[in-house]
Design a protein around this motif. Structure first.
Motif, PDB file in Angstrom:
ATOM      1  N   GLN A 337      62.622 -40.464  20.139  1.00  0.00           N
ATOM      2  CA  GLN A 337      63.785 -41.001  20.410  1.00  0.00           C
ATOM      3  C   GLN A 337      65.139 -41.008  19.968  1.00  0.00           C
ATOM      4  O   GLN A 337      65.930 -40.969  20.299  1.00  0.00           O
ATOM      5  N   LEU A 338      64.922 -40.522  18.716  1.00  0.00           N
ATOM      6  CA  LEU A 338      66.139 -40.057  17.753  1.00  0.00           C
ATOM      7  C   LEU A 338      66.576 -38.480  17.660  1.00  0.00           C
ATOM      8  O   LEU A 338      67.647 -38.273  17.731  1.00  0.00           O
ATOM      9  N   PHE A 339      65.548 -37.678  17.844  1.00  0.00           N
ATOM     10  CA  PHE A 339      65.779 -36.387  18.067  1.00  0.00           C
ATOM     11  C   PHE A 339      65.751 -36.154  19.419  1.00  0.00           C
ATOM     12  O   PHE A 339      64.848 -36.134  20.210  1.00  0.00           O
ATOM     13  N   ARG A 340      67.161 -36.050  19.940  1.00  0.00           N
ATOM     14  CA  ARG A 340      67.413 -35.798  21.294  1.00  0.00           C
ATOM     15  C   ARG A 340      67.197 -34.208  21.724  1.00  0.00           C
ATOM     16  O   ARG A 340      67.447 -33.272  21.066  1.00  0.00           O
ATOM     17  N   LEU A 341      67.024 -34.072  23.001  1.00  0.00           N
ATOM     18  CA  LEU A 341      66.830 -32.607  23.502  1.00  0.00           C
ATOM     19  C   LEU A 341      68.288 -32.182  23.640  1.00  0.00           C
ATOM     20  O   LEU A 341      68.947 -32.673  24.535  1.00  0.00           O
ATOM     21  N   GLY A 342      68.479 -30.830  23.059  1.00  0.00           N
ATOM     22  CA  GLY A 342      69.712 -30.582  23.312  1.00  0.00           C
ATOM     23  C   GLY A 342      69.890 -29.228  22.405  1.00  0.00           C
ATOM     24  O   GLY A 342      69.402 -29.139  21.321  1.00  0.00           O
ATOM     25  N   TYR A 343      70.753 -28.277  22.962  1.00  0.00           N
ATOM     26  CA  TYR A 343      70.958 -26.921  22.091  1.00  0.00           C
ATOM     27  C   TYR A 343      71.951 -27.435  20.913  1.00  0.00           C
ATOM     28  O   TYR A 343      72.662 -28.312  20.997  1.00  0.00           O
ATOM     29  N   SER A 344      72.450 -26.346  20.249  1.00  0.00           N
ATOM     30  CA  SER A 344      73.399 -26.458  19.128  1.00  0.00           C
ATOM     31  C   SER A 344      72.751 -27.293  18.103  1.00  0.00           C
ATOM     32  O   SER A 344      71.351 -27.609  18.105  1.00  0.00           O
ATOM     33  N   TRP A 345      73.437 -27.478  16.872  1.00  0.00           N
ATOM     34  CA  TRP A 345      73.159 -28.255  15.682  1.00  0.00           C
ATOM     35  C   TRP A 345      74.339 -28.266  14.965  1.00  0.00           C
ATOM     36  O   TRP A 345      75.499 -28.018  15.309  1.00  0.00           O
ATOM     37  N   ALA A 346      74.255 -29.133  13.851  1.00  0.00           N
ATOM     38  CA  ALA A 346      74.956 -29.586  12.761  1.00  0.00           C
ATOM     39  C   ALA A 346      76.172 -30.637  12.887  1.00  0.00           C
ATOM     40  O   ALA A 346      76.987 -30.879  12.491  1.00  0.00           O
ATOM     41  N   GLY A 347      75.791 -31.434  14.298  1.00  0.00           N
ATOM     42  CA  GLY A 347      76.687 -32.599  14.572  1.00  0.00           C
ATOM     43  C   GLY A 347      75.974 -33.719  14.171  1.00  0.00           C
ATOM     44  O   GLY A 347      75.093 -33.498  13.307  1.00  0.00           O
ATOM     45  N   PRO A 348      76.435 -34.983  14.272  1.00  0.00           N
ATOM     46  CA  PRO A 348      75.852 -36.236  13.951  1.00  0.00           C
ATOM     47  C   PRO A 348      74.540 -36.506  14.316  1.00  0.00           C
ATOM     48  O   PRO A 348      73.790 -37.325  13.795  1.00  0.00           O
ATOM     49  N   MET A 349      74.239 -36.036  15.599  1.00  0.00           N
ATOM     50  CA  MET A 349      72.805 -36.654  16.055  1.00  0.00           C
ATOM     51  C   MET A 349      71.698 -35.546  16.079  1.00  0.00           C
ATOM     52  O   MET A 349      71.958 -34.332  16.027  1.00  0.00           O
ATOM     53  N   SER A 350      70.596 -35.905  15.579  1.00  0.00           N
ATOM     54  CA  SER A 350      69.470 -35.283  15.349  1.00  0.00           C
ATOM     55  C   SER A 350      68.971 -34.413  16.848  1.00  0.00           C
ATOM     56  O   SER A 350      68.995 -35.306  17.623  1.00  0.00           O
ATOM     57  N   LEU A 351      68.637 -33.167  16.861  1.00  0.00           N
ATOM     58  CA  LEU A 351      68.354 -32.560  18.243  1.00  0.00           C
ATOM     59  C   LEU A 351      66.932 -32.073  17.918  1.00  0.00           C
ATOM     60  O   LEU A 351      66.555 -31.562  16.710  1.00  0.00           O
ATOM     61  N   CYS A 352      66.519 -31.496  19.234  1.00  0.00           N
ATOM     62  CA  CYS A 352      65.057 -30.629  19.144  1.00  0.00           C
ATOM     63  C   CYS A 352      65.067 -29.736  20.424  1.00  0.00           C
ATOM     64  O   CYS A 352      65.559 -30.304  21.272  1.00  0.00           O
ATOM     65  N   VAL A 353      64.273 -28.734  20.234  1.00  0.00           N
ATOM     66  CA  VAL A 353      64.215 -27.729  21.235  1.00  0.00           C
ATOM     67  C   VAL A 353      62.791 -26.885  21.141  1.00  0.00           C
ATOM     68  O   VAL A 353      62.746 -26.375  20.219  1.00  0.00           O
ATOM     69  N   PRO A 354      62.050 -27.080  22.215  1.00  0.00           N
ATOM     70  CA  PRO A 354      60.748 -26.311  22.034  1.00  0.00           C
ATOM     71  C   PRO A 354      61.142 -24.526  22.543  1.00  0.00           C
ATOM     72  O   PRO A 354      61.898 -24.535  23.508  1.00  0.00           O
ATOM     73  N   TYR A 355      60.499 -23.519  22.051  1.00  0.00           N
ATOM     74  CA  TYR A 355      60.836 -22.556  22.301  1.00  0.00           C
ATOM     75  C   TYR A 355      59.328 -21.590  22.598  1.00  0.00           C
ATOM     76  O   TYR A 355      58.438 -21.806  21.667  1.00  0.00           O
ATOM     77  N   ASP A 356      59.480 -20.728  23.279  1.00  0.00           N
ATOM     78  CA  ASP A 356      58.402 -19.790  23.623  1.00  0.00           C
ATOM     79  C   ASP A 356      58.696 -18.423  22.692  1.00  0.00           C
ATOM     80  O   ASP A 356      59.317 -17.644  22.992  1.00  0.00           O
ATOM     81  N   MET A 357      58.051 -18.322  21.623  1.00  0.00           N
ATOM     82  CA  MET A 357      58.386 -17.433  20.413  1.00  0.00           C
ATOM     83  C   MET A 357      57.982 -15.966  21.147  1.00  0.00           C
ATOM     84  O   MET A 357      58.698 -15.048  20.703  1.00  0.00           O
ATOM     85  N   PRO A 358      56.811 -15.808  21.628  1.00  0.00           N
ATOM     86  CA  PRO A 358      56.306 -14.411  21.789  1.00  0.00           C
ATOM     87  C   PRO A 358      57.313 -13.664  22.758  1.00  0.00           C
ATOM     88  O   PRO A 358      57.762 -12.531  22.550  1.00  0.00           O
ATOM     89  N   ALA A 359      57.988 -14.303  23.588  1.00  0.00           N
ATOM     90  CA  ALA A 359      58.779 -13.812  24.558  1.00  0.00           C
ATOM     91  C   ALA A 359      60.221 -13.490  24.075  1.00  0.00           C
ATOM     92  O   ALA A 359      60.907 -12.876  24.596  1.00  0.00           O
ATOM     93  N   LEU A 360      60.588 -13.837  22.753  1.00  0.00           N
ATOM     94  CA  LEU A 360      61.900 -13.773  22.225  1.00  0.00           C
ATOM     95  C   LEU A 360      61.655 -12.744  20.998  1.00  0.00           C
ATOM     96  O   LEU A 360      62.840 -12.244  20.318  1.00  0.00           O
ATOM     97  N   ARG A 361      60.594 -11.945  20.841  1.00  0.00           N
ATOM     98  CA  ARG A 361      60.457 -10.955  19.916  1.00  0.00           C
ATOM     99  C   ARG A 361      60.009  -9.599  20.404  1.00  0.00           C
ATOM    100  O   ARG A 361      59.090  -9.607  21.232  1.00  0.00           O
ATOM    101  N   ALA A 362      60.642  -8.735  20.036  1.00  0.00           N
ATOM    102  CA  ALA A 362      60.236  -7.267  20.591  1.00  0.00           C
ATOM    103  C   ALA A 362      59.814  -6.126  19.406  1.00  0.00           C
ATOM    104  O   ALA A 362      59.125  -5.285  19.632  1.00  0.00           O
ATOM    105  N   VAL A 363      60.163  -6.454  18.140  1.00  0.00           N
ATOM    106  CA  VAL A 363      59.647  -5.418  17.060  1.00  0.00           C
ATOM    107  C   VAL A 363      58.424  -6.189  16.188  1.00  0.00           C
ATOM    108  O   VAL A 363      57.801  -5.413  16.095  1.00  0.00           O
ATOM    109  N   ARG A 364      58.871  -7.284  15.423  1.00  0.00           N
ATOM    110  CA  ARG A 364      57.647  -7.728  14.648  1.00  0.00           C
ATOM    111  C   ARG A 364      57.042  -8.786  15.552  1.00  0.00           C
ATOM    112  O   ARG A 364      57.621  -9.617  15.823  1.00  0.00           O
ATOM    113  N   PRO A 365      55.847  -8.727  15.566  1.00  0.00           N
ATOM    114  CA  PRO A 365      54.962  -9.504  16.521  1.00  0.00           C
ATOM    115  C   PRO A 365      55.020 -11.025  16.023  1.00  0.00           C
ATOM    116  O   PRO A 365      54.848 -10.976  14.746  1.00  0.00           O
ATOM    117  N   TRP A 366      55.236 -11.789  16.681  1.00  0.00           N
ATOM    118  CA  TRP A 366      55.078 -13.207  16.380  1.00  0.00           C
ATOM    119  C   TRP A 366      53.819 -13.464  15.866  1.00  0.00           C
ATOM    120  O   TRP A 366      52.851 -13.628  16.553  1.00  0.00           O
TER     121      TRP A 366
END
Length: 396
Positions: A337-366
């Motif tokens: 309820q308080l962690f809203r879904l949204g990109y960016s950070w350091a603003g007054p409102m808390s945020l969260c975002v889920p990520y698919d990490m294996p798809a974002l790494r090419a060198v060091r395996p997740w």
């Protein structure tokens, strides 16, 4: 001048000099007026000793540039429309066809995407390296390497690299016989550190960029970036490229960032404290396999963070147990309820975002099997944020 329109446009009144206030005045202009042809021909926009056109600066943007340079511990600053624009400006100013740029595998995604698309189409190659292994960077440096990006900590997963060791690898390469004729330049994405957690130049970087969108603004309502350096020669490369591509920022946006700077250190400290409390609490929850935050002893790069930093910003990421499915993690995020879904950070409102990490790494395996959610802690009460996380975890 008898016509009202002409009278209003060419009104002779000028306010008296000597007005000074806490907040710098906002100057908005595209066209700059010159008192004479001689003045028009003699103005020097290159060294910011005068005004020629709105894109080249106003008193408001010059003031912000000087304050950001001081914040970063640098000598020269150029403002751009966003943090990504700062990355792009450095790339365009330094790289030409046949050059190569090295980028951390855990860097800000759009930095990597720009290199793989636009830079590749311009004949500029890129390699991704393991930021947690200076030897990997050293092995990839070659005679085409003109630019090495650094980022501390890594985007999303918050590993804190050994910046001095990475810089040392580049300097050793530059001193060797097979280096690029113009030497490799190091550019650090310092958005997380914000000029407060550590000094990019003390750690050896040649250039420091920030998304002023984040901490310097603090209101989640401005897009802006900065490029800072201590080298006048590098600054002129950035500054002249900035002129040629037509980057500009508005006076009103500069005003908002100037206002945000006044409370920046207080906000950074408050969000840092709250983030450490929440990250430590989340470590003890049975649904969580790992919490990634540089100030936590088990987080990758903690020793480097402890050695080099005075703060730890507002971000942490949680890795869920492998048996918790992606669909469950999505429901967890939706139930907050308080962690809203949204990109960016350091603003007054808390945020969260889920990520698919294996798809974002090419060198060091997740290394983790479970899903990951990145959290940005705002300025809400810590007890309320903890209760919000608790109720969402209880639903898993």
């Amino acid at each position: 001048m008898s016509d009202p329109s002409t009278q209003l446009i060419h009104h002779p009144y000028r306010p008296p000099a000597g007005f000074e206030s806490v907040s710098p005045p906002v100057h908005k202009a595209s066209t700059i007026i010159f008192p004479s042809v001689a003045a028009l021909r003699s103005r020097d926009w290159k060294h910011k000793t005068g005004y020629t056109y709105g894109l080249h600066g106003t008193p408001t943007t010059f003031t912000l540039e000087e304050r950001i340079a001081t914040l970063e511990g640098g000598g020269f600053c150029t403002l751009v429309p966003s943090g990504l624009a700062a990355v792009v400006l450095v790339d365009m100013a330094l790289l030409k066809s046949g050059d190569e740029v090295l980028i951390p595998d855990n860097a800000y995604g759009p930095n990597k995407a720009f290199a793989q698309a636009e830079l590749a189409s311009w004949g500029i190659s890129c390699q991704f390296y393991d930021a947690m292994n200076p030897a990997d960077l050293a092995a990839r440096l070659n005679g085409r390497t003109r630019l090495v990006w650094l980022e501390a900590p890594g985007s999303i997963t918050l590993e804190f690299p050994d910046i001095p060791a990475l810089v040392a690898a580049v300097k050793a390469h530059n001193a060797s016989g097979g280096a690029h004729p113009q030497a490799a330049i190091t550019a650090l994405d310092n958005t997380w550190g914000a000029g407060l957690a550590f000094n990019a130049f003390t750690l050896g970087a040649d250039i420091s960029v920030q998304a002023l969108t984040k901490y310097p603004s603090g209101g989640a309502d401005v897009l802006m970036g900065s490029v800072v350096t201590n080298s006048e020669a590098l600054h002129h490369l950035m500054h002249f490229c900035h002129m040629r591509v037509g980057y500009g920022v508005s006076g009103n946006d500069a005003e908002l960032v100037l206002r945000g700077l006044n409370s920046m250190a207080l906000r950074y400290a408050a969000q840092d404290t709250a983030t450490r409390q929440l990250a430590s609490w989340l470590q003890g929850q049975p649904q969580i396999a790992a919490v990634l935050h540089p100030a936590l002893p088990d987080s990758p790069g903690h020793a480097q963070w402890k050695r080099d930093c005075l703060g730890a910003a507002c971000l942490f990421s949680a890795v869920f147990r492998p048996d918790i499915t992606p669909a469950q993690i999505d429901r967890f995020c939706d139930s907050l309820q308080l962690f809203r879904l949204g990109y960016s950070w350091a603003g007054p409102m808390s945020l969260c975002v889920p990520y698919d990490m294996p798809a974002l790494r090419a060198v060091r395996p997740w290394p983790h099997k479970g899903g990951l959610v990145r959290f940005s802690v705002g300025l809400e009460a810590v007890a309320d944020l903890q209760a919000d996380l608790a109720q969402a975890l209880a639903g898993l």
